[in-house]
Enzyme design. Sequence first.
Site, PDB file in Angstrom:
ATOM      1  N   ASP A   8       0.885  -1.159   0.000  1.00  0.00           N
ATOM      2  CA  ASP A   8       0.000   0.000   0.000  1.00  0.00           C
ATOM      3  C   ASP A   8       0.925   1.213   0.000  1.00  0.00           C
ATOM      4  O   ASP A   8       2.143   1.077  -0.183  1.00  0.00           O
ATOM      5  CB  ASP A   8      -0.979  -0.037   1.179  1.00  0.00           C
ATOM      6  CG  ASP A   8      -0.337   0.111   2.544  1.00  0.00           C
ATOM      7  OD1 ASP A   8       0.909   0.286   2.622  1.00  0.00           O
ATOM      8  OD2 ASP A   8      -1.062   0.058   3.543  1.00  0.00           O
ATOM      9  N   CYS A  65       2.435  -3.588   4.017  1.00  0.00           N
ATOM     10  CA  CYS A  65       1.510  -2.526   4.444  1.00  0.00           C
ATOM     11  C   CYS A  65       2.043  -1.990   5.761  1.00  0.00           C
ATOM     12  O   CYS A  65       3.162  -2.317   6.150  1.00  0.00           O
ATOM     13  CB  CYS A  65       0.073  -3.024   4.538  1.00  0.00           C
ATOM     14  SG  CYS A  65      -0.253  -4.248   5.817  1.00  0.00           S
ATOM     15  N   THR A  67       1.511  -2.632   8.970  1.00  0.00           N
ATOM     16  CA  THR A  67       1.937  -3.656   9.938  1.00  0.00           C
ATOM     17  C   THR A  67       2.226  -5.005   9.293  1.00  0.00           C
ATOM     18  O   THR A  67       2.843  -5.866   9.912  1.00  0.00           O
ATOM     19  CB  THR A  67       0.842  -3.901  10.997  1.00  0.00           C
ATOM     20  OG1 THR A  67      -0.321  -4.409  10.338  1.00  0.00           O
ATOM     21  CG2 THR A  67       0.518  -2.638  11.768  1.00  0.00           C
ATOM     22  N   HIS A  98       8.515 -24.647   7.927  1.00  0.00           N
ATOM     23  CA  HIS A  98       7.460 -25.435   8.566  1.00  0.00           C
ATOM     24  C   HIS A  98       6.091 -25.281   7.924  1.00  0.00           C
ATOM     25  O   HIS A  98       5.287 -26.207   7.981  1.00  0.00           O
ATOM     26  CB  HIS A  98       7.335 -25.062  10.043  1.00  0.00           C
ATOM     27  CG  HIS A  98       8.506 -25.498  10.861  1.00  0.00           C
ATOM     28  ND1 HIS A  98       8.571 -25.304  12.215  1.00  0.00           N
ATOM     29  CD2 HIS A  98       9.671 -26.112  10.520  1.00  0.00           C
ATOM     30  CE1 HIS A  98       9.718 -25.779  12.676  1.00  0.00           C
ATOM     31  NE2 HIS A  98      10.406 -26.270  11.660  1.00  0.00           N
ATOM     32  N   HIS A 133       5.709 -31.699   8.641  1.00  0.00           N
ATOM     33  CA  HIS A 133       5.126 -30.406   8.282  1.00  0.00           C
ATOM     34  C   HIS A 133       4.257 -30.524   7.026  1.00  0.00           C
ATOM     35  O   HIS A 133       3.243 -29.842   6.908  1.00  0.00           O
ATOM     36  CB  HIS A 133       6.216 -29.357   8.093  1.00  0.00           C
ATOM     37  CG  HIS A 133       7.081 -29.216   9.296  1.00  0.00           C
ATOM     38  ND1 HIS A 133       6.616 -28.722  10.500  1.00  0.00           N
ATOM     39  CD2 HIS A 133       8.383 -29.540   9.493  1.00  0.00           C
ATOM     40  CE1 HIS A 133       7.608 -28.732  11.380  1.00  0.00           C
ATOM     41  NE2 HIS A 133       8.684 -29.228  10.804  1.00  0.00           N
TER      42      HIS A 133
END
Length: 152
Positions: A8, A65, A67, A98, A133
Amino acid sequence: MKIAVASDHRGVQIKSKILALVSDLGHQALDFGPQDHESVDYPDYGARVAKAVSRAEADRGILICGTGMGMCIVANKFRGVRAATCHDDVTAELSRRHNNANVMCLSGDLLGEPFAMRMVEIWLTTEFEGARHARRVDKISHYESEEFSSNS
């Protein structure tokens, strides 16, 4: 690999550096925008990259973005996308090793450039471990298929 990258407005500056790093590491960097710092809605750009990964038009994606969390939420709405918000070297590595994450989500506000670049390099060079995994990632895909088929 083809790596789709978008942000963004808060991630535009580091996005350009990430695109250069992806190319320097020998991958094809695909810029899904935006090109300037004008305010945009992160879901629009997160969806572009997630669609490309979901449709196998890109092998992996990187989203930035404020966060990293908003982009992660958007990306995980698309079938076959396993997006992870990465905060440090360990989460970058383990999301690949993983969880076989195919979209990395980063904070444009909380990570310094050298740190973010190191995380991207770790994420692009870390292979999926498989074994126990793989069984777990397969279960995620199964649940995803069940949910999509029940909503049809």
